[in-house]
Design an enzyme around this catalytic site. Structure first.
Site, mmCIF file in Angstrom:
data_model
loop_
_atom_site.group_PDB
_atom_site.id
_atom_site.type_symbol
_atom_site.label_atom_id
_atom_site.label_comp_id
_atom_site.label_asym_id
_atom_site.label_seq_id
_atom_site.Cartn_x
_atom_site.Cartn_y
_atom_site.Cartn_z
ATOM 1 N N LEU B 133 -33.175 -32.111 84.775
ATOM 2 C CA LEU B 133 -33.057 -32.050 83.322
ATOM 3 C C LEU B 133 -31.821 -31.236 82.932
ATOM 4 C CD1 LEU B 133 -36.787 -31.173 82.499
ATOM 5 C CD2 LEU B 133 -35.760 -33.457 82.715
ATOM 6 N N CYS B 134 -31.186 -31.634 81.821
ATOM 7 C CA CYS B 134 -30.175 -30.795 81.178
ATOM 8 C C CYS B 134 -28.996 -30.555 82.122
ATOM 9 C CB CYS B 134 -30.877 -29.500 80.739
ATOM 10 S SG CYS B 134 -29.919 -28.336 79.779
ATOM 11 N N MET B 135 -28.720 -29.326 82.499
ATOM 12 C CA MET B 135 -27.590 -28.956 83.361
ATOM 13 C C MET B 135 -27.913 -29.120 84.851
ATOM 14 S SD MET B 135 -24.431 -27.847 83.074
ATOM 15 C CE MET B 135 -23.153 -26.971 84.032
#
Lengths: 233, 233
Positions: B133-135
């Site tokens: 997820l995300c970074m």
């Protein structure tokens, strides 16, 4: 709807219970509310290692740690009054009973942090809904002590599994002139006269799904309390 | 289903993004998964004041801080191997690019924490789903560098608002031999061959409702990837 979310750190044992805080923000977003995260700029009572449960020799600030949950978007409690809010939600975690009151150590007879007392009493007197999750009803009870207001509050039930002494805490709230009731994590308690909603959440042995549902139920009831007033206005 | 949730602190700017972590635990509970929170017993790269964004002069431990999100129920990463897990979920926050890699400071050419590299590569080689997820896809990209595995990964899209340099980060992942794709916060990217699912989450300007939906979508896809294998077994 502009709803305050009152935080008291970042972690169940010395601050805000994180799941309850995030699921409060989610439930508020789901009903289309504008959310204002709030915390006082004071030191935490202490810092607890959440792996061992032991106290750590460091100092942390309630506003700074709460900002982690709020992704940096947070207001100093001192910058705001009840005028600005339509309702107030108080997630649980032991920060409420360590940083706002000293209930965790001294029970109902300890002190309460004055700006938190004032905000709660102001909201209740203005008939603006206050939602107290988990251990937060103890802070509501302490705030209302001597106010002439006697509210119906729950922190859970002693008929189902809980890691805590629910009957003892309920007795403490009664000693402050409040009316304690027993509710399961599948229920909320609504004090219609005072517009106070309380929900047991993690005061009971519960799953994150039950916490999610308990908070959603409380927030939807908060909206229901707000709606008639808006229609009448 | 026993699913690892790999944490790297407790707060978006120096650790795990808290909303993403909690909404991962919620989504995993909704699909009936058993969850194992994991974190390494190492110091954080640094500590960031989430009100001011400034670095604080203190030291915090990744396992100890992550335990706040896990309510104390967490495993030291060193105590576990890929054998024990059916899938791995990696919530975002800059901890992944500060405590696992140094991407936040040095970009793709910095080091990666070996036990995290090994866990990711082992999971991918065993065809066990990895959700980034995300970074976190940057950490997956770094882990796969030189492994002979070239995965399709996303950290968002440069066609919608983001606080970050999505194209630059995507270029960094490409430089490590991975294939970067652009996806909005309403989409996930599924690399069926390598069983890697990535979702932009808070890499984009997004509401908690969008994060909730993005994670739910990723976890449901993870379950879909696991189910055929279980049926075949």
């Amino acid at each position: 709807m502009k709803i305050g979310v009152l935080l008291h750190g970042n972690g169940v044992y010395d601050g805000t219970e994180i799941h309850e805080a995030v699921l409060t923000l989610l439930a508020l977003a789901e009903v289309g509310a504008e959310t204002v995260c709030l915390a006082p700029n004071i030191d935490q009572f202490h810092v607890v290692n959440h792996v061992t449960g032991e106290e750590m020799t460091e100092t942390r600030n309630v506003l700074v740690e709460s900002a982690r949950i709020a992704r940096g978007t947070i207001r100093d409690l001192a910058s705001l009054t009840s005028d600005e809010l339509d309702a107030l939600v108080m997630p649980g975690g032991f920060g409420t009973a360590k940083n706002f009151t000293r209930w965790a150590f001294e029970g109902p007879n300890g002190p309460i942090f004055e700006p938190v007392r004032k905000l709660i009493v102001d909201m209740v007197r203005l008939k603006k809904p206050v939602v107290g999750l988990c251990m937060s009803p103890t802070t509501i009870a302490k705030a209302l002590e001597g106010s002439g207001i006697s509210a119906h509050l729950t922190v859970g039930t002693d008929l189902e599994d809980s890691p805590y002494d629910i009957a003892g805490i309920a007795g403490g709230m009664e000693s402050l002139g409040q009316k304690a009731e027993m509710k399961s994590v599948r229920e909320i308690l609504v004090d219609h006269e005072n517009r106070i909603i309380t929900a047991p959440c993690y005061m009971m042995d519960a799953s994150i799904l039950e916490i999610r549902d308990n908070i959603k139920q409380a927030i939807e009831q908060m909206v229901a309390l707000l709606e008639p007033a808006e229609t009448a206005a």
